[in-house]
Enzyme design. Structure first.
Site, PDB file in Angstrom:
ATOM      1  N   ASP A 171     -61.075  80.768 -50.222  1.00 17.06           N
ATOM      2  CA  ASP A 171     -61.007  81.941 -51.163  1.00 17.06           C
ATOM      3  C   ASP A 171     -61.781  81.417 -52.346  1.00 17.06           C
ATOM      4  O   ASP A 171     -61.041  80.709 -53.149  1.00 17.06           O
ATOM      5  CB  ASP A 171     -59.663  82.377 -51.440  1.00 17.06           C
ATOM      6  CG  ASP A 171     -59.174  82.792 -50.098  1.00 17.06           C
ATOM      7  OD1 ASP A 171     -59.368  82.605 -49.188  1.00 17.06           O
ATOM      8  OD2 ASP A 171     -58.160  83.571 -50.016  1.00 17.06           O
ATOM      9  N   LYS A 182     -58.739  91.844 -48.833  1.00 15.94           N
ATOM     10  CA  LYS A 182     -57.450  91.130 -48.872  1.00 15.94           C
ATOM     11  C   LYS A 182     -56.848  91.639 -50.433  1.00 15.94           C
ATOM     12  O   LYS A 182     -57.362  91.370 -51.317  1.00 15.94           O
ATOM     13  CB  LYS A 182     -57.796  89.463 -48.950  1.00 15.94           C
ATOM     14  CG  LYS A 182     -56.536  88.668 -49.290  1.00 15.94           C
ATOM     15  CD  LYS A 182     -56.794  87.313 -49.045  1.00 15.94           C
ATOM     16  CE  LYS A 182     -55.466  86.451 -49.525  1.00 15.94           C
ATOM     17  NZ  LYS A 182     -55.755  84.807 -49.211  1.00 15.94           N
ATOM     18  N   LYS A 225     -61.638  90.294 -52.273  1.00 16.70           N
ATOM     19  CA  LYS A 225     -60.202  89.960 -52.507  1.00 16.70           C
ATOM     20  C   LYS A 225     -59.832  90.338 -54.012  1.00 16.70           C
ATOM     21  O   LYS A 225     -60.519  90.143 -55.109  1.00 16.70           O
ATOM     22  CB  LYS A 225     -59.757  88.609 -52.387  1.00 16.70           C
ATOM     23  CG  LYS A 225     -58.264  87.993 -52.727  1.00 16.70           C
ATOM     24  CD  LYS A 225     -58.109  86.613 -52.385  1.00 16.70           C
ATOM     25  CE  LYS A 225     -56.811  85.974 -52.656  1.00 16.70           C
ATOM     26  NZ  LYS A 225     -56.638  84.784 -52.547  1.00 16.70           N
TER      27      LYS A 225
END
Length: 237
Positions: free
Chosen positions: A94, A185, A156
């Site tokens: 991430d 996400k 995200k």
């Protein structure tokens, strides 16, 4: 929509990222992840070797963060982080995009930064964190375009450390701004079953949270309550 406890667990990246966590506190969080059978943990880079060994054989994947939490490290530093993380046992990454570059209109540089991380990831899943609380709608759309063009797998919302967290409005905008091959996400403020379900309904396929036990505990209690009252127990929420 309705979701079973197992379906919700399969969307959760259990976050173990607070800088003050001791090893014993990390261990307790790993136990939570295994107990509730979540998809993955997202851990601090220095914890990867220990976590990968401890979770071997549990079915819980190991993820980590890159350029975290501000996104302002150099591209070369992010690439080095990726290579070390993979060598240590992480399987998902991430990364935080360079927020200042994005807000400056340097979209080509943002895309190149992401593309370098994707290339270094060598086929492993890359999720790109925007820190949406810092961005307006146009900036979120541009971040989505840069992320998709760079070949990343997910957009995200947040690090969880930037304040504000994820909103349903931002999630819907992100879902509408990328193609079907890019997933969304949500992280930051996903701390209840109601909120988790709302995020899934808005188009997320992954949730970043440290409130796993609360979310899945609520789901289980609802299912057990239905069963106890004689209702049809489809274990979905």
């Amino acid at each position: 929509m309705t979701y079973s406890e197992a379906e919700i667990a399969a969307t959760i990246d259990h976050a173990i990222l607070k800088p003050k966590l001791t090893r014993s506190e990390v261990d307790a969080e790993l136990d939570v992840a295994v107990q509730w059978k979540v998809f993955s943990v997202c851990v601090r880079p220095s914890d990867i070797p220990y976590v990968a060994e401890r979770l071997a054989g549990t079915g819980v994947a190991v993820g980590t963060v890159i350029g975290f939490p501000h996104g302002t490290t150099s591209t070369a530093a992010k690439v080095a982080e990726v290579r070390q993380a993979l060598a240590d046992g992480a399987v998902e990454l991430d990364m935080v995009l360079n927020i200042g570059w994005l807000r400056s209109g340097f979209d080509d540089a943002v895309e190149a930064d992401i593309r370098a991380v994707v290339a270094a990831a060598d086929g492993h899943v890359v999720k790109v964190i925007f820190e949406t609380s810092y961005l307006d709608a146009d900036e979120i759309v541009r971040a989505c375009r840069a992320t998709e063009a760079a070949g990343a797998d997910f957009v995200k919302t947040s690090t969880g450390f930037g304040g504000g967290g994820a909103t349903l409005e931002d999630v819907r905008l992100m879902r509408a701004s990328v193609g079907p091959d890019v997933q969304v996400k949500s992280s930051g403020g996903v701390r209840s079953l109601e909120r988790a379900v709302a995020m899934l309904d808005a188009g997320c396929t992954r949730l970043g949270t440290s409130a796993t036990a609360t979310i899945l505990g609520e789901a289980r209690a609802i299912a057990e309550g239905r069963s106890a009252t004689g209702a049809v127990d489809d274990t979905s929420y």
